[in-house]
Structure formats: C-alpha cells, structure tokens
Design an enzyme around this catalytic site. Structure first.
Site: not given
Ligand SMILES: C=C(O[C@@H]1C=C(C(=O)O)C=C[C@H]1O)C(=O)O
Length: 453
Positions: A216, A266, A302, A436, A440
């Site tokens: 990844k 986060e 992921e 994506e 964001k």
C-alpha cells in the site's frame, strides 16, 4: 540541536529566537511565568476583533478542546525527527511554566505546533515552518468546562509577573462576550492541479504493488488555489469548524505569518498518563455509497494495513491494547471513512515523544512496508508535503493531543496550496483515486471559497 527562543512580550511570530539554548538543558527548570483568569465570553475566536488574527487555533469538539492563541512567548525549534522527539520529550515532561496565582484546572497545551511529514523537501513555501516548531502563545483563551479561561505567558525574569498581570487585565477588559460574528465573504477561486501527473503516479504505484515490492502507498497531490482577494484565516477557520463538527480544526502560523490550517478527521494520539487513544482511519467513499463501503475488498485491505501496523508498533510500548473488532463508519460532510478505534494502556515511562516516533507515518498516510512506501513517495510523488499529513497538535506535562494534518492548506495572501491524498493498493484505479482526492479537497475548497456547499 533543538533550540529554545524567547520572544519579547507582544512580539509576533518571526521576532522570536533571541535566546538559543540546548533544549534538554531546560528540563526541570521553569522559564516562563503564567497567569490566568476566567472570562465572561463564549468563543475564543471572537478575540480577533480586539487582538487581531490569532497565531494559533485548535478546536476538537470530540475532546471539548477549543483554544485560540495570540503572539509568541516562546518557541522551540527542531531541525530533524530526532530533535522533534527531544522537544516533545522535554515539553511533555518538564514544567516549562511557573503559575503566578491561580492554576488552571485543565489546560490544552500550553505548547502548540507540528513537524514535517518527512525530512526532505524542496518547496520554499514550507521554509518558514522549519522541520518542527512548537510555540507557547503570549496570550491564550480556551474552554474549561462550561467557561472560557484566559492565560498570559512571559519569559521568566524581573518584572515578569507584572507583565503577566497587565496582559491579563487587557484580556479580561476587552475580550468580546459574544460569538465571532459570521462574515460570509464568498469569493470565486481559481483552482488548478495536474490530473495527468497524479494518475500516472497512481499507475506507477499499482505496477510496483503488482511486482510485490509494496502493498500500500498513499499518494498525495497539491491543489493550487488563488482567490480574488487575500484569504482571511479567521473566516476560513470559522467555516471549517462549522462545516466539520466531527473534525479537529487547526491553525498554526509560520515565522513569516504564513498559515497552515485545516479540519482533519484523524487523531494520531491522545495521550494522558498511561492512557492512549488512537485510531485507524482509512477507506473512503462518497456519503451516497456509505452502505457499500464496509463490504468493499479494496477499502478493507487499505484499512487493515493501518490496523495491523498500529497493533505492531504499539505492542512494545503498551501493557494492553484494545481495538474494535470491526471498523465502523465515520460520516463527514461529504464522505465516509472506515474507522477502527484503538485504546492502549502504556508501559511506564512511555510518552508522546515515543508514540509519535513509533506511529508516524501510519499507513493511513504513508504505506506498507513503511520504508519502501516512503522511498516510493520520495521518488515518484513529486511533492513536498511539508506539514501536511504530519503530526500537529499540543503538548504539556503528562498530556498531549496530536492529529494527522489532513484536509489542510498552506495559505499566504490570496494564494493557497491545498493537499489531498488517497491510499493505493492492488486493484486501485487511477480515475477513481483522482475522484476520491477531489472529494477530500472539498473540505478546504468550500472553506476558502466561503460557500456552504
Ligand atoms: C490522505 C488523506 O486521507 C487519508 C486516506 C484515506 C483513504 O485513503 O481512504 C482516508 C483517510 C485518511 O487516512 C487525505 O485526506 O489527504
């Protein structure tokens, strides 16, 4: 060598660093005098009307932390990851403030700052931020329970307590009682980013993954934004916090006044004594596809890369780790993420410096295997991330809160450089990853453009 800078009272960022000493030498000594009082006010950001643009802002509704700061009573600078670790260790173990009079019951900080994602970088715009920088504001206003408290800090020395008192009198007398009045100044934005370059890097990443050298990697890109007028960071912050109630809204200023701000979902670590709270946040879909997200194989891979990594790096630091068994959905304004909450009981002596060193960068922003992913980014990403995707937050004796600086932009005058990334695994598709990152980017684009969206 980490350095400590003391600024004269009233100085703005950039005029500090008159004193240069070895940071570890400070341990155990008190070098700043602090004083506090309670305010009859509701919104730390409202101080902009009397104190001008804040030098820092931090708003974590989850933890009920809201702080605005003005000026700089002191700064600690780190030139490398090792120095950043020393500074964090120092600020989390030594009492850098001697309180004159009343002592606050609880206080976020009082040191606020961040560091670069990685050592290397060529973007001059990040220069004024340095590798890592933490500041003690000259004046700060924060929420303590249901009240607002204010503190002032001044370097220890003759007359320091009088200076603190004078600053507090000014704060108490002038701080606006009401919330920041909304100033909706929408403006058209010119937005540009190279789609072709990003999609090529995604393809390169999927090739490398297919060869088995990577599992990844999180690829990011910059979006250049230009407004018709200079951006007012306070207005951008007001929109960020209003539009992203589940995120931590933050602002840090560089030595030349450049702002780095955003609203991130986060948390890297919330540390208090032996308790650690962290999370794996990876796997993304538009809100309309929320129900499918948990079942998607690519998203789950992921996500699990991050969970596995956290359990592995925290293992040696913790006596006990508890993680959710299955990820839940974290719903934001226009997208959803997979989230696994992780709590740990830390071993004696483990603190925020060890946690940041062990955890950053998690595969939510780097990749797996970590060293391979970072080498891949250095070679192929073509981006100086600066403080984007790096740990930013506050630290004080025995406590710290660090978030991952996502959904963020560096803002100077009428120009903003915004950063967005997406996790690439086997099966990722370049066009879908572009979409994506577009999703964001909306967090910052809406806040900069002043639109409700
Ligand atoms: C890299 C970013 O976000 C990270 C990547 C995610 C993903 O790939 O699904 C989700 C949340 C974050 O961990 C960003 O917002 O720039």
């Amino acid at each position: 060598m980490a350095r400590v800078g003391t600024a004269v009272a009233g100085a703005s960022p950039g005029t500090s660093s008159s004193l240069s000493i070895d940071a570890p030498a400070l341990a155990g000594q008190e070098r700043w005098v602090g004083g506090m009082l309670y305010l009859a006010a509701v919104d730390p950001l409202a101080g902009v009307d009397v104190l001008g643009e804040p030098s820092l802002y931090w708003d974590s509704p989850q933890m009920r932390e809201v702080v605005a700061g003005w000026g700089e009573a002191g700064a600690m600078v780190a030139g490398s990851a090792q120095e950043a670790r020393e500074v964090l260790r120092l600020l989390s173990s030594a009492a850098t403030v001697r309180w004159a009079g009343e002592v606050p019951a609880s206080l976020p900080g009082p040191w606020f700052g961040g560091m670069r994602f990685a050592a290397e970088g060529k973007d001059e715009g990040w220069g004024p931020f340095g590798f890592g920088r933490w500041t003690l504001p000259e004046r700060m206003v924060w929420r303590e329970g249901d009240r607002l408290a204010a503190a002032a800090f001044v370097p220890e020395g003759p007359g320091a307590e009088e200076q603190v008192r004078a600053l507090l009198v000014g704060l108490g007398a002038n701080f606006p009682a009401g919330p920041l009045p909304s100033r909706r100044t929408a403006q058209a934005l010119r937005v540009s980013s190279s789609r072709l370059d990003f999609e090529r890097s995604v393809e390169r990443a999927t090739e490398t993954i297919a060869q088995g050298r990577l599992q990844k990697v999180v690829l990011a890109r910059a979006v250049e934004i230009e407004g018709e007028r200079p951006f007012a960071p306070v207005d951008v912050l007001a929109r960020l916090r209003e539009q992203n109630p589940r995120c931590t809204t933050f602002l840090f200023r560089a030595s030349d006044g450049t702002a780095f701000l955003g609203a991130t979902p986060e948390t890297l670590c919330r540390w208090e004594g032996r308790e650690l709270r962290t999370e794996a946040l990876a796997g993304t879909a538009p809100v309309a596809q929320a129900q499918e997200l948990s079942g998607r194989d690519k998203e789950r891979r992921e996500h699990h890369a991050v969970v596995r990594y956290l359990l592995e790096v925290l293992g040696p630091l913790a006596e006990r780790i508890d993680a959710d068994e299955v990820p839940t959905l974290l719903t934001l304004k226009n997208m959803v993420h997979l989230r696994t909450s992780v709590r740990a009981q830390l071993r004696e002596g483990v603190g925020v410096a060890d946690l940041v060193a062990a955890m950053h960068p998690t595969p939510a922003v780097g990749g797996t295997p970590s060293a391979m992913a970072l080498a891949f980014l250095l070679e192929h990403e073509g981006l100086d991330r600066g403080w984007y995707a790096a740990p930013v937050g506050w630290v004080g004796p025995g406590r710290a809160h660090q978030v991952v600086a996502l959904r963020s932009a560096r803002v100077k005058g009428s120009k903003a450089r915004l950063f967005v990334g997406a996790g690439i695994v086997a099966g990722s598709n370049a066009q879908a990853e572009w979409r994506e990152t577009e999703l964001k980017s909306l967090t910052m684009v809406r806040a900069l453009g002043g639109t409700e969206g």
